[in-house]
Design an enzyme around this catalytic site. Structure first.
Site, PDB file in Angstrom:
ATOM      1  N   HIS A 153     -30.707  77.743 -62.683  1.00  0.00           N
ATOM      2  CA  HIS A 153     -31.666  77.304 -61.673  1.00  0.00           C
ATOM      3  C   HIS A 153     -32.490  78.467 -61.127  1.00  0.00           C
ATOM      4  O   HIS A 153     -33.694  78.354 -60.926  1.00  0.00           O
ATOM      5  CB  HIS A 153     -30.877  76.638 -60.548  1.00  0.00           C
ATOM      6  CG  HIS A 153     -31.720  75.921 -59.575  1.00  0.00           C
ATOM      7  ND1 HIS A 153     -32.068  74.608 -59.744  1.00  0.00           N
ATOM      8  CD2 HIS A 153     -32.290  76.336 -58.431  1.00  0.00           C
ATOM      9  CE1 HIS A 153     -32.825  74.244 -58.733  1.00  0.00           C
ATOM     10  NE2 HIS A 153     -32.984  75.270 -57.915  1.00  0.00           N
ATOM     11  N   HIS A 187     -35.428  67.586 -58.065  1.00  0.00           N
ATOM     12  CA  HIS A 187     -34.215  67.546 -57.258  1.00  0.00           C
ATOM     13  C   HIS A 187     -33.306  66.457 -57.819  1.00  0.00           C
ATOM     14  O   HIS A 187     -32.832  65.578 -57.105  1.00  0.00           O
ATOM     15  CB  HIS A 187     -34.547  67.309 -55.780  1.00  0.00           C
ATOM     16  CG  HIS A 187     -33.843  68.280 -54.881  1.00  0.00           C
ATOM     17  ND1 HIS A 187     -33.324  67.949 -53.666  1.00  0.00           N
ATOM     18  CD2 HIS A 187     -33.559  69.589 -55.053  1.00  0.00           C
ATOM     19  CE1 HIS A 187     -32.760  69.012 -53.121  1.00  0.00           C
ATOM     20  NE2 HIS A 187     -32.894  70.012 -53.935  1.00  0.00           N
TER      21      HIS A 187
HETATM   22  N1  ADP Z   1     -42.015  75.128 -66.550  1.00  0.00           N
HETATM   23  C1  ADP Z   1     -42.617  76.126 -65.923  1.00  0.00           C
HETATM   24  N2  ADP Z   1     -43.893  76.417 -66.164  1.00  0.00           N
HETATM   25  C2  ADP Z   1     -44.502  77.418 -65.509  1.00  0.00           C
HETATM   26  N3  ADP Z   1     -43.936  78.150 -64.568  1.00  0.00           N
HETATM   27  C3  ADP Z   1     -42.661  77.898 -64.277  1.00  0.00           C
HETATM   28  C4  ADP Z   1     -41.943  76.870 -64.934  1.00  0.00           C
HETATM   29  N4  ADP Z   1     -40.712  76.820 -64.426  1.00  0.00           N
HETATM   30  C5  ADP Z   1     -40.651  77.774 -63.477  1.00  0.00           C
HETATM   31  N5  ADP Z   1     -41.831  78.428 -63.386  1.00  0.00           N
HETATM   32  C6  ADP Z   1     -42.163  79.464 -62.420  1.00  0.00           C
HETATM   33  O1  ADP Z   1     -41.047  80.325 -62.195  1.00  0.00           O
HETATM   34  C7  ADP Z   1     -40.969  80.703 -60.830  1.00  0.00           C
HETATM   35  C8  ADP Z   1     -39.592  80.415 -60.267  1.00  0.00           C
HETATM   36  O2  ADP Z   1     -39.444  79.026 -60.097  1.00  0.00           O
HETATM   37  P1  ADP Z   1     -38.489  78.413 -58.999  1.00  0.00           P
HETATM   38  O3  ADP Z   1     -37.195  79.129 -59.021  1.00  0.00           O
HETATM   39  O4  ADP Z   1     -38.488  76.930 -59.199  1.00  0.00           O
HETATM   40  O5  ADP Z   1     -39.291  78.795 -57.697  1.00  0.00           O
HETATM   41  P2  ADP Z   1     -38.860  78.443 -56.203  1.00  0.00           P
HETATM   42  O6  ADP Z   1     -37.492  79.015 -56.014  1.00  0.00           O
HETATM   43  O7  ADP Z   1     -39.882  79.130 -55.383  1.00  0.00           O
HETATM   44  O8  ADP Z   1     -38.917  76.990 -56.072  1.00  0.00           O
HETATM   45  C9  ADP Z   1     -42.059  79.941 -60.109  1.00  0.00           C
HETATM   46  O9  ADP Z   1     -43.158  80.799 -59.915  1.00  0.00           O
HETATM   47  C10 ADP Z   1     -42.419  78.842 -61.061  1.00  0.00           C
HETATM   48  O10 ADP Z   1     -43.736  78.435 -60.894  1.00  0.00           O
END
Ligand code: ADP
Ligand code: MG
Lengths: 234, 771, 88, 88
Positions: B47, B93
């Site tokens: 995650h 979620h």
């Molecule tokens: N499928 C995806 N395509 C593009 N960017 C992604 C994808 N999955 C995650 N990211 C990018 O990786 C970073 C970390 O995501 P995440 O852990 O969900 O962020 P947060 O903890 O702020 O919700 C974010 O900048 C997100 O936009």
């Protein structure tokens, strides 16, 4: 005319009300709930939202905010007060308008467009609404089911204090007694209503009927001011 | 202190492999202590670390002229002129919602909203993409009811309108529902705020709710193995959302940003304080020392690891210059938000946790985040897949028509009255769609439209997935979802700006599941490149499976577009009797993955329809130009249920019927109900036909007049050589027409969902549920 | 000063429409529960009051029950003294 | 068969955030009430069960308390026997 829109913690239609009041030509500002000062407002708007999260019971915790003393005094002096949705709930909890708002009969939050019949046009809230014109406005609430014991409803109706009712074809969205959507206080200067005129103040948003309510208030305030001025001159 | 757990060594109980433990050792140069291990275990979870997906996500196109912030930040940000920018992101979620649908969905909304306002944007809209199993199953009904109430309960209260989304029923989601939420915010570009902790000597201020034991999640083994065994069982891992607290956070955060009071801002989500301090420090190349005792708590007796990884909701971390601390605390105080200095920015690149004189943890920030472990997973295609033919490849039309001999009008009523295609009013009436006074179009239309006050502009947003196609061909499914989503934005006349996504898949350690993921990322990237759209952010959700199997591979796509002049907006509903109905684009073969195929129990020998990305791009350019030239009275894209359902929707929304003639190119079922992409049903004033046709031709698009809007029936006559389907068995030369009353269509459509869920429009919910 | 803990029960007044109670009753047949009637759904608030004596504590709770926890148009309340909280 | 009346108290579990209780506490200064703490807001359901004996009646209530009146993931319940209803 000066409009003050109260911001409680959790209000979420405060800026919408400000916007609509400005569209209607009023000078408008936000009032902070902890400052018991209305800043010279002619009309106080208690906006929609979830003051204090609507926790415990919609409107109850907001009614104890320091500004509510000033609102009460303003109303006692014959000042104008408009409570929209959550603002209606706050007014009802504070006893500034009669009745209580129970959970919707559906037990669900209801967002939909409704039609309102305007029961009186001789009030500061409705004077600019053309005869025969119904208002198309959105409702968005979980607790808008208007309640008052039957005999008190009779009295309310006999005194012409029901200002808006839900009308067909959409009808009553929440189970309100006698389709009541908005009521007046005894002096006719405080109004609470569940639907949102401030969200229907521009045609692009689906309806500008709500602007008629704000325009009514601006016009009647202007009339009152010029009457006062005339009285002073005389 | 070493904790032995019944499950073996602690790191395994925390979900770390032996190899990962070795990697931790390598980065620290020593064994981690238990607190450090707990911090690694949450930060190196799939995650937080994207350890399986990172290498592939790096292949996505992420740049564009107007991109102000891309992946790596809390949300993507794109400039829209006038000094304004739009922030948007899509996030899942799923697992919390499967456990506790109301709170899971509610906290999902809360989490994605925080990603938006952390960037300095005021959240202006939410879209929710929901996937469930069979709507007649009691568990599905419980989940649907809880999730929808939860989305509304949170969004309505914080005052952000929920303006669109998706609701899909498919057996593969029965045990593992998907709750993906997209949020959109508007900001002044000069207020763009990053999640970084610059400036050694600056203070780390935690504000928002107090920290409790909720959401300790995977690390709950630690809880049960340690100090307080008796109460461990009572420890909630469910997070309870408090939208009221979030509303205060939004206002206070925007005020802090507006006043220039913070150097950096990060929301607290998964892995709580640990994640917030390590990510902000790593982004700035600094360190942070956390004073554990300074963290305001909701409960007594919390262990250090509980404080460091708690996922209590509605919290923010601000990086503040010492001289501005008083002003920051004043703003928080005015909004009645608890705030405390919990740490200090340092220049040593370390995350240190101290309590009094004691140092409890000391980890390089990078080891927790940018230098977290990466896994290159094995990928192999499943034994059986059915991919679509390459665009333009010769195609033998196999229509697999099980409905042969059935009245196509009855099929249309069945489709539009089905759980997947009927009206979404049962859901949307539970959402506040109009708060904010910006909503021009919302609810069940293809795209939501929000005007921007003080400008002539509007933002347009949509979210889509094509999981039923992805079951057959994950590459195609992802690419189709991008195409459809961007098309939904373009039919309003808006220019698509960028893409966000949420990739929902099964266990990445299984090569077949990982192959589906890899193919989807490839499809996503190719489609975005072809349409010229940057991917500005997203989210990956793995392990969406149950003992029964994995979910259909679901690449959920979100697109935001810009309408320069709201006056040029094109709506989807038929506008006026007498308008011409026109099909732009043409049907292609293939029914697999369609609603019709699901209804008819079709024909596994069929294939999904192919996608020509060049044609799609041309179609979208055509739509934007046609809107600008005011040639369109209405426009609706052809998607679920095909052309017939598209026409039926335009009818249901407007109350206007139509009389259409459809030349059958393939087979009636394919032309009426096939879901091949790159088609729109538009209407236009008859006088505009020549110009419209010319414009379509100039874009290389087939265009055909279908008939006229009006009347109280929807009639679709089938003409041409192939028009032999329905009546063929009875020896007639021409197929039966669709011929249904508008009122019947409307009725089937309107009550489809409550019927499928076993509720009349006004039946009461079963249990005493959350407000 | 001593800490006293109370529970306040707030129930819809008799004769007031209680949509939740009604909904529960309507759903009982689906749960194969018969012989249940008179369902009323209300609120329960628990709180701790620091006061010099039980009477003073109760006076505070009565005020809150009447003015805040309940709406006299629709609800009635009762107060119950609880054992002091296990954990403070 | 006899009619038994019960009250079910449903409260947020210990350790679970209770936003309502917190909001009430937040607004206490406006109410000019000091010395109040530990506010928790829950639900109270009253109902009548017809059953051959008190044990059978309580069994029905227990089932309803766990399945309908509460959400076992975040709420805990207790049952109290009430005097039979004044008016049926
Ligand atoms: N499928 C995806 N395509 C593009 N960017 C992604 C994808 N999955 C995650 N990211 C990018 O990786 C970073 C970390 O995501 P995440 O852990 O969900 O962020 P947060 O903890 O702020 O919700 C974010 O900048 C997100 O936009
Ligand atoms: Mg974030």
């Amino acid at each position: 005319m000066r409009v003050g829109v109260v911001v409680f913690p959790g209000s979420n239609c405060d800026r919408d009300a400000l916007h609509a009041a400005r569209l209607a030509g009023a000078e408008s500002e936000l009032l902070w709930h902890e400052t018991p000062d209305l800043g010279g407002a002619d009309l106080v708007v208690l906006p929609g939202g979830f003051a204090y999260g609507d926790y415990l019971r919609a409107g109850v915790l907001a009614r104890f905010s320091p500004i509510m003393g000033a609102v009460r005094d303003h109303a006692a002096r014959g000042g104008l007060v408009l409570g929209i949705c959550n603002g209606f709930q706050v007014l009802a909890e504070a006893g500034l308008v009669p009745g209580a708002l129970l959970r919707n009969a559906s037990l669900r939050f209801e967002h939909r467009w409704v039609r309102l019949s305007v029961e009186r046009r001789d009030t500061p809230f409705t004077s600019a609404i053309p005869a025969g014109r119904e208002l198309r406005l959105p409702v968005a609430h979980g607790e808008g089911n208007y309640f008052l014991p039957d005999h008190e409803l009779d009295v309310l109706e006999a005194r012409d204090r029901v200002l808006f009712r839900y009308a067909p074809p959409e009808g009553n969205p929440n189970g309100s007694a006698r389709d009541i959507a908005g009521v007046l206080d005894a002096g006719g200067r405080v109004c609470g209503l569940m639907p949102h005129p401030e969200r229907a103040a521009e045609a692009i948003l689906g309806s500008d009927d709500g602007l008629l309510v704000f325009r009514s208030l601006v016009e009647s305030a202007a009339a009152a001011t010029s009457a006062r001025a005339a009285a002073v001159v005389a | 202190m070493t904790i032995a757990t019944p499950a073996g060594p602690l790191h395994r109980a925390l979900g770390l492999t032996d190899a990962e433990l070795a990697a931790i050792h390598e980065r620290l140069g020593r064994d981690p202590n238990d607190l450090e291990l707990a911090m690694f275990s949450v930060m190196w979870s799939e995650h937080c670390s994207y350890k399986s997906s990172k290498p592939l996500l790096g292949t996505l196109p992420t740049t564009g002229e107007d991109v102000v912030a891309g992946p790596g930040e809390n949300a993507g940000v794109i400039a829209i002129g006038d000094g304004l920018a739009v922030a948007f992101k899509l996030e899942s979620h799923n697992h919390p919602s499967a456990v506790e649908p109301y709170q899971g969905a509610a906290t999902g909304v809360g989490g994605i909203l925080r990603d938006i306002f952390t960037m300095g944007a005021r959240p202006i809209a939410v879209l929710d993409a929901l996937k469930f199993g069979d709507p007649s199953a009691p568990r599905t009904r419980h989940l649907v009811r809880g999730v929808v109430r939860g989305v509304g309960g949170y969004g309505n209260c914080v005052g952000v309108p929920t303006v669109g989304g998706e609701l899909v029923f498919d057996a593969s989601y029965a045990e593992n529902p998907l709750v993906n939420v997209m949020a959109i915010g508007l900001l002044e570009e000069r207020h763009l705020t990053r999640a970084a902790a610059p400036g050694p000597g600056n203070l780390a201020v935690l504000y928002g709710s107090t920290t409790g034991r909720d959401g300790i999640g995977g690390a709950s083994v630690l809880a049960s193995a340690s100090f307080d065994d008796a109460s461990a069982a009572k420890r909630p891992t469910v997070q309870v959302g408090d939208p009221f607290a979030e509303k205060l956070l939004i206002e206070a955060s925007l005020e802090l940003i507006g006043g220039g009071l913070v150097e950096g801002l990060q929301d607290l989500g998964a892995a709580g304080i640990t994640c917030a301090v390590s990510e902000t420090a790593d982004r700035a190349g600094t360190g942070i020392v956390v004073d554990l005792d300074a963290v305001p708590r909701r409960e007594t007796g919390m262990a250090p690891f509980e404080v460091m990884i708690s996922e209590s909701q509605e919290r923010m971390l601000a990086i503040v210059r010492p001289e501005r601390l008083a002003a920051v605390l004043e703003v928080c105080g005015r909004w009645a938000i608890p705030a405390a200095v919990i740490g200090r920015v340092t220049d040593d690149g370390l995350i240190r946790v101290v309590s009094g004189e004691e140092e409890l943890a000391r980890i390089p920030a990078a080891a927790l985040t940018s230098e977290a472990i990466v896994h290159h997973r094995l990928s192999s295609p499943p034994a059986r897949t059915r991919s679509a033919p390459a665009p333009g490849a010769p195609e033998e039309p196999g229509d697999g028509l099980p409905e042969r001999g059935m009245d196509p009008g009855a099929v249309l009523i069945a489709l539009i009255g089905s759980a997947n295609l009927g009206s979404r009013a049962w859901v949307t009436t539970q959402y506040d769609e109009t708060v904010g006074s910006d909503t021009v179009e919302a609810g069940e239309r293809s795209a939501a439209v929000l005007r921007i006050k003080g400008t002539t502009k509007a933002l347009v947003a949509a979210t889509d997935a094509q999981a039923q196609v992805a079951v057959h061909d994950p590459y195609l499914g992802a690419a189709l979802a991008v195409a459809e989503c961007a098309r939904n934005v373009a039919v309003t006349g808006a220019r698509p700006l960028g893409v966000t996504n949420c990739l929902n898949f099964g266990n990445p350690e299984r090569p077949e599941a990982f192959w589906r993921f890899a193919e989807s990322v490839r499809g996503l990237g190719d489609a975005c490149r072809a349409l010229g759209l940057p991917v500005t952010g997203g989210n990956v959700s793995f392990y969406n499976e149950s003992p029964v199997g994995a979910i259909a591979p679901t690449a959920q796509i979100g697109v935001v577009g810009l309408l320069d002049d709201i006056g040029l907006r094109v709506g989807p509903a038929f506008r006026a009797a007498g308008d011409l109905a026109v099909l732009v684009g043409e049907a292609g073969p293939g029914l697999a993955g369609s609603a019709y195929a699901a209804l008819a129990g079709l024909a596994s020998d069929d294939r999904p329809p192919s996608l020509d990305l060049g044609r799609e791009a041309a179609l979208q350019r055509f739509l934007v130009t046609a809107a600008r030239e005011r040639l369109l009275a209405s426009a609706q894209d052809v998607s679920g249920g095909g052309l017939a359902v598209a026409a039926a929707e335009c009818t249901a929304w407007s109350g206007l019927g139509a009389r259409l003639q459809l030349r059958v190119g393939m087979a009636p079922a394919v032309d009426l109900f096939g879901e091949s992409p790159s088609r729109v049903l538009v209407t236009a004033a008859p006088d505009d036909w020549e110009r419209l046709a010319g414009l379509a031709a100039a874009h290389g698009l087939p265009v055909r007049r279908l008939g006229t809007v009006g009347g109280d029936r929807l009639v679709i006559e089938l003409v041409g050589d192939g028009a032999t389907g329905a009546a063929e068995g009875r020896g007639a030369g021409v197929a039966d027409a669709v011929d249904v009353a508008v009122a019947d269509l409307h009725h089937a459509w309107r009550y489809a969902l409550p019927r499928a869920l076993g509720e009349d429009a006004d039946a009461a919910p079963l249990a005493v549920e959350e407000r | 000063m001593t800490a006293y803990r109370f529970a306040v029960a707030v129930m819809p007044k008799e004769g007031i429409l209680d949509p939740q109670g009604r909904a529960v009753e309507q759903s009982l047949p689906h749960l194969h529960v018969a012989d249940v009637s008179g369902v009323r759904v209300g609120r329960r608030v628990e709180l701790t009051v620091e006061a010099p004596d039980p009477l003073a504590a109760r006076a505070t709770v009565e005020r809150l029950a009447g003015e805040v926890f309940s709406n006299p148009i629709i609800e009635a309340w009762t107060i119950e003294a609880l054992a002091p909280e296990g954990r403070p």
